[in-house]
Scaffold this active site. Structure first.
Site, mmCIF file in Angstrom:
data_model
loop_
_atom_site.group_PDB
_atom_site.id
_atom_site.type_symbol
_atom_site.label_atom_id
_atom_site.label_comp_id
_atom_site.label_asym_id
_atom_site.label_seq_id
_atom_site.Cartn_x
_atom_site.Cartn_y
_atom_site.Cartn_z
ATOM 1 N N SER A 53 53.178 11.986 40.144
ATOM 2 C CA SER A 53 52.258 12.542 39.216
ATOM 3 C C SER A 53 51.579 11.487 38.257
ATOM 4 O O SER A 53 50.831 10.724 38.746
ATOM 5 C CB SER A 53 53.034 13.628 38.333
ATOM 6 N N HIS B 225 49.258 16.597 42.861
ATOM 7 C CA HIS B 225 49.456 18.328 42.764
ATOM 8 C C HIS B 225 48.104 19.038 43.488
ATOM 9 O O HIS B 225 47.765 20.019 42.911
ATOM 10 C CB HIS B 225 49.612 18.700 41.369
#
Length: 240
Positions: free
Chosen positions: A129, A164
């Site tokens: 991330s 994501h």
């Protein structure tokens, strides 16, 4: 003749904080330059969250490595000790959280320059991330609340990154729009479960812990449009 270290970094769509099987973390350790690597977790993007640190230690202490943590919100090391510590690591593993805050804190403490130095000396840099976003020239982030583009990063990896890609609503169209309009340069979109290894800025391996997850190359396609191309990845199994 001196041997030039290989410069490598890995983008992770998973790991100890999201997956129970440990496949991506084992893959990362397998890329290290030693059989028992020193692995430093950098939890800056989460504000050095204690629960996140505990997750890392629980996952890595049983593995064949030497885990450690670098806190910056309650920093304990002086400049010389910090440099010695970071440059001694075989793997630097950056956690998720707020990409913009991570970059600001790193620059305040000079960690950005130390990581550049470590990268040039052959330390494997990786993360999930925000810990994937930070290595590129820019990224797709929710650092400011709504999804937006952050044209900032360490620029060790050419282009941009979007994590994501498949699991958070709005990620795919928003990132494609940013690339199509030139707000972000062409780059790499990771679905959850994917790992991507880059050597000197060039993609050299893609892996996945699930057959459905892919790494995508996203590029502008004229007329304010973008195109994505799914890249094949090697399926990781527990037997590997």
């Amino acid at each position: 003749m001196a041997v030039v270290p290989v410069r490598r970094l890995a983008l992770l769509g998973g790991g100890f904080s999201t997956d129970d099987d440990g496949l991506l973390d084992d893959w990362v350790l397998g890329q290290a330059r030693t059989s028992r690597p020193k692995v430093c977790f950098v939890p800056t993007a989460s504000g050095d969250a204690p629960a996140y640190i505990e997750q890392f230690l629980t996952a890595f202490q049983p593995r064949h490595c030497e885990p450690s943590v670098l806190p910056l919100f309650r920093r304990e090391l002086d400049d010389d000790t910090l440099r010695t510590f970071l440059l001694s690591q075989d793997v630097v593993y950056v956690g998720g959280g707020n990409t913009a805050n991570l970059l600001a804190v790193w620059r305040t403490h000079g960690v950005d320059q130390l990581l550049r130095e470590a990268y040039g000396l052959g330390t494997l840099l990786c993360g999930i991330s925000a810990g994937a976003n930070c290595w590129a020239e820019g990224s797709h982030t929710d650092s400011f609340g709504p999804l937006t583009s952050l044209p900032d990063g360490l620029a060790l990896l050419p282009g941009s990154v979007c994590p994501h890609y498949d699991s958070e609503p709005g990620r795919r169209p928003s990132y494609q729009a940013a690339v199509a309009t030139g707000v972000l340069p062409a780059g790499w979109a990771l679905e959850d479960g994917v790992g991507a290894l880059f050597t000197d800025g060039v993609l050299t391996e893609t892996v996945t812990r699930t057959p459905r997850a892919h790494l995508y190359r996203v590029e502008p396609d004229g007329a304010s449009r973008a195109k994505e191309r799914a890249l094949p990845g090697r399926l990781l199994t527990e037997a590997q």
